[in-house]
Every structure is written in C-alpha cells, then in structure tokens.
Design a protein around this motif. Sequence first.
Motif, mmCIF file in Angstrom:
data_model
loop_
_atom_site.group_PDB
_atom_site.id
_atom_site.type_symbol
_atom_site.label_atom_id
_atom_site.label_comp_id
_atom_site.label_asym_id
_atom_site.label_seq_id
_atom_site.Cartn_x
_atom_site.Cartn_y
_atom_site.Cartn_z
ATOM 1 N N THR A 105 -6.082 -12.873 -19.877
ATOM 2 C CA THR A 105 -5.683 -14.077 -19.149
ATOM 3 C C THR A 105 -4.463 -14.712 -19.805
ATOM 4 O OG1 THR A 105 -7.942 -14.551 -18.409
ATOM 5 C CG2 THR A 105 -6.394 -16.404 -18.436
ATOM 6 N N HIS A 137 -3.647 -12.563 -14.275
ATOM 7 C CA HIS A 137 -4.599 -13.661 -14.089
ATOM 8 C C HIS A 137 -4.092 -14.838 -14.904
ATOM 9 C CE1 HIS A 137 -8.433 -15.937 -15.128
ATOM 10 N NE2 HIS A 137 -8.284 -16.077 -13.830
ATOM 11 N N ASP A 170 -5.362 -19.837 -11.220
ATOM 12 C CA ASP A 170 -6.637 -20.470 -11.547
ATOM 13 C C ASP A 170 -6.346 -21.927 -11.913
ATOM 14 O OD1 ASP A 170 -8.977 -21.412 -12.752
ATOM 15 O OD2 ASP A 170 -9.413 -19.516 -13.762
#
Length: 290
Positions: free
Chosen positions: A2, A53, A77
């Motif tokens: 991430t 991500h 996100d």
Amino acid sequence: MTIYNLGSINADYFYAVPHLPAAGETLAATSLGKGLGGKGANMSVAAARAGAHVRHIGAVGPDGGWMVDRLMEYGVDTRAIARLDTPTGHAIINVDAAGENAIVLYPGTNRCITDQQIGLVLSEAAAGGTLMFQNETNGQRYAAETAKSLGMRVICCPAPYETAALEEVISFADLVILNEVEARQHRDATGRPIGEGTNLKVITTLGAKGCVLMDNMTGQIQEFGAPQVTPVDTTGAGDTFAGYIAAGLDRGHSLEQSISLAVRAAALMVTRHGTADVIPDLKDVQDARF
C-alpha cells in the motif's frame, strides 16, 4: 503493498487568462473551471490510476464531501480522510495561452491534520510499503520518522519548497522528487545539493526536457528524455509524475523503469486541461503514441 499518501485535498478554480498577471495588473479571465486538486490528491489519483493501492491521509471541511467522493471514484482509499469544521483548501490557478500557470493556495483543512491521525493510519502499515508526502499539509516529519521506523519506503516531494521543511525530513527519505526551480532554491538557500553525502536518490524534473536522476551514494547521474507534445496546461504534471514513480516502485519495478513510464504519463497529462480529474490511467499511458 500500500502507498500511504499524506497529502493535500483542494478545490481547484481554473481561470484562463491571456497571460500570467504581473504585479499590480488586473486581468479579465476568459473562462472558469472547477475541479478536484491539491498536490496530495493529484498524487493519490495518479498512483491509483497507475495500478497501486493508495490510502490517502488528509482532511476536508463541510464543503469537501464531493472531493472525497471523487477520490473514491478514482480508486483511492479514503477511509483516513478526516472530516473537520474548517473550510477545505482551495487553489486559484491562472493558466495562460501557452499552458503555463501561476497558483495561489489557501491551505484550509490541509494544515489541520494531527499526528494522532497519521499515527493511527500508519499503525496498519507494513515494512515494504510506501509513504509519500509534499509540503501542503502539516505532520511531514512525524509521518516520515514513523514510516522509516516501520521499514517503509519514504518519498518526499518538497513542494511548495521550504528549506526548513525539507531539512527536517531529509534524513528519513529514500527518494526526493522536485523540479528544477525547487532544486535551485535549495542550492541558493544551503549552498549544497540535496542529501549530499547520503544514500538519498534525487529526481529533478525539467519540464519538456524530461528529468535527471542523481544517486548521492554512487555519484551517478542519469538523464531521461520526455516525449515531445504540445502542452495546453502544465498543472498537475509533476504530481502525475510522482504518483507514477511511487506506483512503479510499489509494483517492484526499478527506479529507472518507473521513471520511464512516469515521464510518459506527465507528457500525456500536459495535453489535457485540468488536474486530478484528467490524470491518465495506465492503459492511456501505455497506449499513447508520441
């Protein structure tokens, strides 16, 4: 892994002007546009569109719900974005006929991010992940120091440039990405190159000329050219470049491979009007014929 991006979120107001205003000059804009922006939001969108991500660490005010929704639409996100009572940041962007820009920035909620917020988010991070940040928020040192202690890659994009802010985080960074104006500002302020005597790697972007990679450990310098395009708006090109670099490294590509893709993404970006809303995705970049 991430990519955690501590970054600004702004509403961008675009004014088309015949030329960039001089001191004391009043100009009539020929058009007005509004979109999602902020260096942080741009980088998050770019990294997400490049296939990574991305978890964005930031804050918006009561007027910022649409910006969070837009980030989600682009694959970011957004669970680590705080909702506060302070107005969200915004930017006034003048763009001339040649695509050059001049920007006035109001920080708003971007300067209200707490160390507690950053710490809670990074407590979920793992070694091998990436932290990236720029200078439109607060909390950079805490974030960089925390990420480094967790074994994360730390990417610093010191814009808008502030010598003290860069010096505060430089020992925790693995990679610095900045433009030639910011690099010159650092040399003028300190009398030395960024990260001299360390193992830091520094990418200096040169606009239409591409970029230069400096490895401070080996002293090696590599130059990367850029595709030749006709620019219509240079806003967000550097942020697109940085986001693509982070995404490439996160996918396990070498820095050189990541740069080669990032210069193509930035070249495509300057052929479009806007910021986060028009950042090209990976397929766009791979398919582009320059």
